[in-house]
Design an enzyme around this catalytic site. Structure first.
Site, short mmCIF file in Angstrom:
data_model
loop_
_atom_site.label_atom_id
_atom_site.label_comp_id
_atom_site.label_asym_id
_atom_site.label_seq_id
_atom_site.Cartn_x
_atom_site.Cartn_y
_atom_site.Cartn_z
N CYS A 14 -23.46 -5.85 -1.47
CA CYS A 14 -22.89 -5.44 -2.65
C CYS A 14 -22.33 -6.26 -3.63
O CYS A 14 -21.75 -6.01 -4.71
CB CYS A 14 -22.36 -4.24 -2.52
N CYS A 69 -19.65 -1.07 4.17
CA CYS A 69 -18.53 -0.80 3.38
C CYS A 69 -17.49 -0.92 4.63
O CYS A 69 -16.47 -1.49 4.43
CB CYS A 69 -18.45 0.52 2.80
FE1 FES Z 1 -19.92 -2.54 -1.28
FE2 FES Z 1 -19.05 -0.30 -0.32
S1 FES Z 1 -20.79 -0.58 -1.56
S2 FES Z 1 -18.39 -2.13 0.46
#
Ligand code: FES
Length: 153
Positions: free
Chosen positions: A35, A108
């Site tokens: 992400c 995460c």
């Molecule tokens: Fe990237 Fe949670 S969406 S760390």
């Protein structure tokens, strides 16, 4: 799931141990390839009963709410642990009372785990003083000195 979300909300309402630690003994930084979020964790050790244990941990996140909530919980949970004990904690362990990480949120928690492991990596360079701010480094045009370790998945 709802329970997890509400606990994340509670943790976010008043996150613990957020911010850089200027007198840290160790620091670790990771970036998530999934992400693009980033996290840095600082550790301060102390001597207790003849053992070197984590006295304090703090974090700075450029990431999602779950990562911040897990980091907040993890920094409390790390207090009193030896480096060896801390090294064995999984993302799920670090999430503590937040409960089971939903599948979409596992990475995460792994961001927090990665920052911790990077800080505990004996081959990592010692923390330099003063620590600059992670967000400042990210926003800066010259992100020198930042050590970003991609998480392997
Ligand atoms: Fe990237 Fe949670 S969406 S760390």
């Amino acid at each position: 799931m709802e329970d997890f979300e509400s606990k994340v909300g509670d943790a976010l309402a008043n996150p613990d141990n957020q911010g850089e630690m200027t007198d840290a003994d160790a620091v670790g930084t990771v970036g998530s390839p999934e992400c693009g979020d980033m996290m840095r964790m600082w550790l301060k050790f102390t001597e207790k009963d003849g053992k070197k244990v984590i006295d304090r941990a703090s974090f700075q996140a450029f990431g999602c709410q779950t990562a911040i909530a897990v980091a907040s919980v993890a920094t409390k949970l790390l207090q009193g642990k030896t480096a060896e004990e801390a090294r064995h904690l999984s993302a799920q362990d670090l999430a503590g009372d937040l409960g089971t990480l939903p599948p979409m949120k596992i990475h995460c928690g792994q961001l927090v785990e990665g920052a911790l492991r990077n800080a505990l990596d004996p081959s990592a360079p010692p923390a330099t003083k003063p620590q600059s701010s992670l967000i400042g480094e990210i926003q800066s045009a010259k992100p020198q000195g930042i050590r970003i370790v991609p998480l392997s998945n």
